[in-house]
Design a protein around this motif. Sequence first.
Motif, PDB file in Angstrom:
ATOM      1  N   ILE A 315       0.861  -1.181   0.000  1.00 41.04           N
ATOM      2  CA  ILE A 315       0.000   0.000   0.000  1.00 41.04           C
ATOM      3  C   ILE A 315       0.908   1.246   0.000  1.00 41.04           C
ATOM      4  N   ASP A 316       0.518   2.276  -0.724  1.00 42.70           N
ATOM      5  CA  ASP A 316       1.416   3.406  -0.948  1.00 42.70           C
ATOM      6  C   ASP A 316       1.534   4.349   0.242  1.00 42.70           C
ATOM      7  N   GLY A 317       0.465   4.508   1.011  1.00 43.90           N
ATOM      8  CA  GLY A 317       0.507   5.445   2.115  1.00 43.90           C
ATOM      9  C   GLY A 317      -0.551   5.132   3.150  1.00 43.90           C
ATOM     10  N   GLN A 318      -0.514   5.852   4.273  1.00 41.44           N
ATOM     11  CA  GLN A 318      -1.519   5.649   5.305  1.00 41.44           C
ATOM     12  C   GLN A 318      -1.740   6.931   6.101  1.00 41.44           C
ATOM     13  N   TRP A 319      -2.944   7.053   6.634  1.00 40.90           N
ATOM     14  CA  TRP A 319      -3.249   8.141   7.556  1.00 40.90           C
ATOM     15  C   TRP A 319      -2.485   7.918   8.853  1.00 40.90           C
ATOM     16  N   SER A 320      -2.049   9.024   9.473  1.00 43.06           N
ATOM     17  CA  SER A 320      -1.281   8.933  10.711  1.00 43.06           C
ATOM     18  C   SER A 320      -2.108   9.469  11.878  1.00 43.06           C
ATOM     19  N   ASP A 321      -2.846   8.583  12.520  1.00 44.33           N
ATOM     20  CA  ASP A 321      -3.644   8.992  13.675  1.00 44.33           C
ATOM     21  C   ASP A 321      -2.763   9.420  14.842  1.00 44.33           C
ATOM     22  N   ASP A 322      -1.597   8.800  15.000  1.00 48.51           N
ATOM     23  CA  ASP A 322      -0.716   9.171  16.109  1.00 48.51           C
ATOM     24  C   ASP A 322      -0.355  10.651  16.056  1.00 48.51           C
ATOM     25  N   PHE A 323      -0.041  11.136  14.865  1.00 52.32           N
ATOM     26  CA  PHE A 323       0.307  12.551  14.727  1.00 52.32           C
ATOM     27  C   PHE A 323      -0.879  13.408  15.157  1.00 52.32           C
ATOM     28  N   HIS A 324      -2.065  13.061  14.669  1.00 52.68           N
ATOM     29  CA  HIS A 324      -3.255  13.831  15.039  1.00 52.68           C
ATOM     30  C   HIS A 324      -3.484  13.829  16.539  1.00 52.68           C
ATOM     31  N   HIS A 325      -3.440  12.638  17.147  1.00 51.64           N
ATOM     32  CA  HIS A 325      -3.750  12.530  18.575  1.00 51.64           C
ATOM     33  C   HIS A 325      -2.748  13.324  19.417  1.00 51.64           C
ATOM     34  N   ALA A 326      -1.478  13.248  19.028  1.00 53.22           N
ATOM     35  CA  ALA A 326      -0.450  13.984  19.772  1.00 53.22           C
ATOM     36  C   ALA A 326      -0.682  15.485  19.660  1.00 53.22           C
ATOM     37  N   LEU A 327      -0.970  15.966  18.457  1.00 53.30           N
ATOM     38  CA  LEU A 327      -1.199  17.390  18.261  1.00 53.30           C
ATOM     39  C   LEU A 327      -2.486  17.842  18.953  1.00 53.30           C
ATOM     40  N   HIS A 328      -3.552  17.061  18.792  1.00 53.05           N
ATOM     41  CA  HIS A 328      -4.852  17.429  19.373  1.00 53.05           C
ATOM     42  C   HIS A 328      -4.767  17.580  20.891  1.00 53.05           C
ATOM     43  N   THR A 329      -4.120  16.650  21.538  1.00 54.02           N
ATOM     44  CA  THR A 329      -4.067  16.678  23.001  1.00 54.02           C
ATOM     45  C   THR A 329      -3.171  17.793  23.517  1.00 54.02           C
ATOM     46  N   VAL A 330      -2.091  18.099  22.807  1.00 53.70           N
ATOM     47  CA  VAL A 330      -1.246  19.223  23.218  1.00 53.70           C
ATOM     48  C   VAL A 330      -2.017  20.534  23.104  1.00 53.70           C
ATOM     49  N   LEU A 331      -2.846  20.647  22.077  1.00 54.40           N
ATOM     50  CA  LEU A 331      -3.596  21.881  21.867  1.00 54.40           C
ATOM     51  C   LEU A 331      -4.808  22.004  22.793  1.00 54.40           C
ATOM     52  N   THR A 332      -5.508  20.907  23.037  1.00 56.07           N
ATOM     53  CA  THR A 332      -6.788  20.974  23.752  1.00 56.07           C
ATOM     54  C   THR A 332      -6.714  20.512  25.198  1.00 56.07           C
ATOM     55  N   GLU A 334      -7.397  17.541  26.084  1.00 57.58           N
ATOM     56  CA  GLU A 334      -8.390  16.481  26.258  1.00 57.58           C
ATOM     57  C   GLU A 334      -7.705  15.146  26.562  1.00 57.58           C
ATOM     58  N   LYS A 335      -8.352  14.344  27.424  1.00 61.55           N
ATOM     59  CA  LYS A 335      -7.759  13.071  27.840  1.00 61.55           C
ATOM     60  C   LYS A 335      -8.755  11.913  27.817  1.00 61.55           C
ATOM     61  N   GLN A 336      -9.951  12.118  27.272  1.00 66.84           N
ATOM     62  CA  GLN A 336     -10.928  11.035  27.274  1.00 66.84           C
ATOM     63  C   GLN A 336     -10.647  10.063  26.119  1.00 66.84           C
ATOM     64  N   GLY A 337     -11.159   8.833  26.273  1.00 69.88           N
ATOM     65  CA  GLY A 337     -11.012   7.828  25.218  1.00 69.88           C
ATOM     66  C   GLY A 337      -9.565   7.570  24.874  1.00 69.88           C
ATOM     67  N   TYR A 338      -9.295   7.437  23.566  1.00 69.64           N
ATOM     68  CA  TYR A 338      -7.924   7.144  23.147  1.00 69.64           C
ATOM     69  C   TYR A 338      -6.981   8.311  23.388  1.00 69.64           C
ATOM     70  N   TYR A 339      -7.496   9.500  23.658  1.00 67.25           N
ATOM     71  CA  TYR A 339      -6.622  10.640  23.937  1.00 67.25           C
ATOM     72  C   TYR A 339      -5.858  10.462  25.254  1.00 67.25           C
ATOM     73  N   GLN A 340      -6.291   9.533  26.109  1.00 65.42           N
ATOM     74  CA  GLN A 340      -5.580   9.329  27.371  1.00 65.42           C
ATOM     75  C   GLN A 340      -4.144   8.852  27.157  1.00 65.42           C
ATOM     76  N   ASP A 341      -3.854   8.310  25.981  1.00 65.32           N
ATOM     77  CA  ASP A 341      -2.502   7.828  25.675  1.00 65.32           C
ATOM     78  C   ASP A 341      -1.563   8.938  25.209  1.00 65.32           C
ATOM     79  N   TYR A 365      -4.889   2.982  26.949  1.00 63.88           N
ATOM     80  CA  TYR A 365      -6.217   2.874  26.353  1.00 63.88           C
ATOM     81  C   TYR A 365      -6.467   1.463  25.816  1.00 63.88           C
ATOM     82  N   ARG A 366      -5.466   0.909  25.126  1.00 68.16           N
ATOM     83  CA  ARG A 366      -5.616  -0.428  24.553  1.00 68.16           C
ATOM     84  C   ARG A 366      -5.337  -1.527  25.574  1.00 68.16           C
ATOM     85  N   GLN A 367      -4.640  -1.158  26.639  1.00 76.05           N
ATOM     86  CA  GLN A 367      -4.224  -2.093  27.686  1.00 76.05           C
ATOM     87  C   GLN A 367      -3.367  -3.224  27.107  1.00 76.05           C
TER      88      GLN A 367
END
Length: 610
Positions: A315-332, A334-341, A365-367
Amino acid sequence: MNLGSEYIGDRICNFTLWAPLMEEVAVHLVAPEERIIPLQPDQWGYWRGTVTNVEPGSLYFYQLNGEIDLPDPVSNSQPQGVHGASEVIDHSNFQWSDRQWRGVPLEKMVIYELHVATFTKEGTFQAVIPRISELQELGVTAIEIMPVAQYPGERNWGYDGVYPYGVQNSYGGVDGLKQLIDACHQQGMAVILDVVYNHLGPEGNYLWSLETYFTDKYKTPWGSAINYDGVYSYGVREYFRQNVLYWLETYHIDALRLDAINAIYDTGVKHILQEMADAAGSVTQRHGWKRYLIAESDFNDPKIIRPSEDGGYGIDGQWSDDFHHALHTVLTGEKQGYYQDYGSLEQLAKAYTNSFVYTGEYSLYRQRYHGTTPSKCDSSQFIVYGQNHDQVGNRMLGDRFSHLLSFAELKLSAAAVILSPYVPLLFMGEEYGETAPFLYFISHQDPSLIEAVRQGRQKEFAAFYTQEQAPDPQAVDTMLRSQLHWEQRHQGKQRILWLFYQKLLQLRAEIPALANLDRHCLEVEVIHSEKVLQLKRHYQDSQVIYWLNFSQQIVTLRENLPPGNWNRLLDSADVQWGGVGSSVPQVFNGETEKELVLSPQTVVVYNNDQ
């Protein structure tokens, strides 16, 4: 072998249905005149027949065992909706004008994700076309269209589609989509289509009637999994492999975004994703310009995007949720759900240098331990974002960053994404701080299904919104509230934000150190006490340094200022960008300057071309 109805001209049409468990199959033409024509089976369970006196636009069902009629699972068009007859389409009728088109390389893409029904008030493919030039002016090079496979009714995100080969009729159908793609290519814009190969929606899913397409061996969030590796899976695999070919060749699509591949289960010798990648590769070879497959995956498994010769799926590429989650939590915060990681600047720094944040660490989050290092993977294989349809629309109130962040933070978020060594994705409207939410909406016809969706949404958000009700997903107003206010981009700070995005994309395209997507040419330092990220990028003689100040306070940098002469390219605190004024010099020398003063929640960019 072409599945479904294949109009070959001179009022002749081939019909092919894979139904190995049926004892009798016929084509039931219902318009303009009614006829029943038996089909003949082969040893693999494909039923075929060539039928004369069939015009494009003819409507038909398949009749199973002389008893029930069902629409074509490979229907290209459902003019009467998901429960109606399928339509014979003559694809040769459309006159393409993109013969000179050779695509946009993945590393040059700036992706703009849009939902057809909410991108404009008209909600059609045709209505998107006039906005292509303005997206180009912004700096966008590829639009990504959320799924268009025919779904029930006229309102849906598209992930409840039940005809993977069909085009949503309320958007403009087959020719409407082709016109949009052709117009994009004429203006130099690539087109990515979001496709769903992990499930079909619950209403109008007539593949269930054929009994071979689904399995209870695995479970997905939507119920039974698609049967990619069990008994009779050979026909299922062919169905979806040909779907890849269909979109890339028949519609001239540049790339497919594969939804949630974590819900695609295949334990066979050759994974279905590799088979799809091979199919896309064959299109590239035949037509001479590169087509791409981009996966949505939270596995943090580089095998997905490694070449097959290195043991990957290709597969040529993939979305990077880790980048989003790291940026989102630093900005907001928020710590609920998967953001707790997530939530630390160190994690965001790792996302810049390593693509994945979790490369074997324990996930609370995944334990369990999660991920591995993405070795042998290029930076250009990762798509990063501050917002997308999932991260906005799966919030109960559909709140965007424009609802969660200050104006200064909106600029900071934009810079964090666009100045990264990865492929940036923007979600429609983010470039000017759209104020409309992006809510979840449907238009099912089954009352029990509608109620189940309502209750499911309310239950999903109960822990986070104890005093509020989720907007009714079935209500027309829920979709209408999600439509963009396109005129906002010309007003006040929203106009400034649009221009800021444009400037960032211009820098990304013109400065070699930013245009070169190689995370190995990147140094990141966390300035802990100040909540600042310092990033240096270089390519040949081009050097760039920039600081992302996430602090709400003025920050004075006194250590590790880079040697040499540096010219300021951007300071988001500048009056030009709606700030109070820049406090850093236009030019500074790292040997003689004693300090740099960063305004709160700003990005400052300097370059040093030797």
